[in-house]
Design an enzyme around this catalytic site. Sequence first.
Site, PDB file in Angstrom:
ATOM      1  CB  SER A   1      -2.321 -12.726   2.672  1.00  0.00           C
ATOM      2  OG  SER A   1      -3.425 -12.121   2.056  1.00  0.00           O
ATOM      3  CG  ASN A   2      -3.565 -12.988  -1.665  1.00  0.00           C
ATOM      4  OD1 ASN A   2      -4.727 -12.882  -2.000  1.00  0.00           O
ATOM      5  ND2 ASN A   2      -2.883 -11.985  -1.137  1.00  0.00           N
TER       6      ASN A   2
ATOM      7  CB  SER B   1     -14.987  -3.409  -5.062  1.00  0.00           C
ATOM      8  OG  SER B   1     -13.847  -4.235  -5.042  1.00  0.00           O
TER       9      SER B   1
ATOM     10  CE1 TYR C   1      -8.545 -10.359  -1.487  1.00  0.00           C
ATOM     11  CE2 TYR C   1      -7.051 -11.462   0.027  1.00  0.00           C
ATOM     12  CZ  TYR C   1      -7.539 -11.263  -1.251  1.00  0.00           C
ATOM     13  OH  TYR C   1      -7.025 -11.990  -2.289  1.00  0.00           O
TER      14      TYR C   1
ATOM     15  CE1 TYR D   1      -2.695  -3.313   0.651  1.00  0.00           C
ATOM     16  CE2 TYR D   1      -3.149  -2.592   2.884  1.00  0.00           C
ATOM     17  CZ  TYR D   1      -3.298  -3.513   1.865  1.00  0.00           C
ATOM     18  OH  TYR D   1      -4.050  -4.647   2.090  1.00  0.00           O
TER      19      TYR D   1
ATOM     20  N   PRO E   1     -14.531  -7.605   2.039  1.00  0.00           N
ATOM     21  CG  PRO E   1     -14.650  -6.634   4.171  1.00  0.00           C
ATOM     22  CD  PRO E   1     -13.693  -6.908   3.039  1.00  0.00           C
ATOM     23  CG  LEU E   2     -18.263  -3.854   2.972  1.00  0.00           C
ATOM     24  CD1 LEU E   2     -18.126  -2.407   3.436  1.00  0.00           C
ATOM     25  CD2 LEU E   2     -19.641  -4.397   3.359  1.00  0.00           C
TER      26      LEU E   2
END
Length: 309
Positions: free
Chosen positions: A155-156, A208, A203, A59, A205-206
């Site tokens: 992760s992933n 996008s 990840y 990020y 959760p919404l």
Amino acid sequence: MTQNVQIGKTEVFSTPLGLGTNAVGGHNLFPNLNDDIGKEIVRTALNSGITLLDTAFAYGMGRSEELIGEVLKEFDRSKIVIATKAAHDPAKGGAFNNTPEFLTRSVNEALERLQTDYIDIFYIHFPDETTPKNEAIAALQKLKELGKIRAIGVSNFSLAQIKEANQEGNIDIVEDEYSLIHREAENELLPYLKEQQISFVPYFPLASGLLTGKYESDVTFPPEDLRSKKPDFQGERFKAVIDKVSQLKLIAADYNASVAEIVLAWYIKNPFVAVVIPGAKKPEQVINNVKALDVHLTQEDYQRINKLF
């Protein structure tokens, strides 16, 4: 307030709702981000009772960690759970690297950017193609024994990679894609994690913004918008999801809550999910997300939502 959740078998405890910070300093991910607003998002989360901040080197190539580090100084560090991740190796043009040397260096550099002497949760962000996964985890286990990290995550990773990495039982937490509209993880991954006492953080959760109720079925996205490339935002799939989300509005009305709050409350009640980490581009979104902690779905409504999707 809902009670805190334990991360794996560790001494790390977090609120069931955290903050995803890819829009805090993630200039490579979103256009026109403002660092001061980013810091205000973090401040708002911590002042609202959220304890877990989920960031990553990727990020902003360390920028998100730097901004969080600046805000951390204003708070009691012992009450905050910092999760960060690394795998993108700048020395290899951003290719994934899981070697013990790289991970050790990544942890030390993240500690400097965050201006702290320990990281609560450290994830290998993506698997590389060559490093044996149990060797990568062994390097993190050493850092854990040194007190530099308190919980080990991946992760992933595919389920096979997680099993390879977890040969010594040292994985504490896994972060992967999972939402009401992406539920493949329920087949094998989530039962394995539960059996191994490994915590799970979904990840997106919404999805996008798709699960917030803010879109109508006739909306279109310009080509430069990331959403225009996602299958979830196209054709019949998009319309079908929007139709289901509109049915969530009826349940939300019963609770005097927004659709996003209802969806987040569904994860909080989900026995497979430890912490849910919605992101935010504005401080107001954090304040709205926190309201989900006060929405207590009945088992009946939890199942209604479950069946709907």
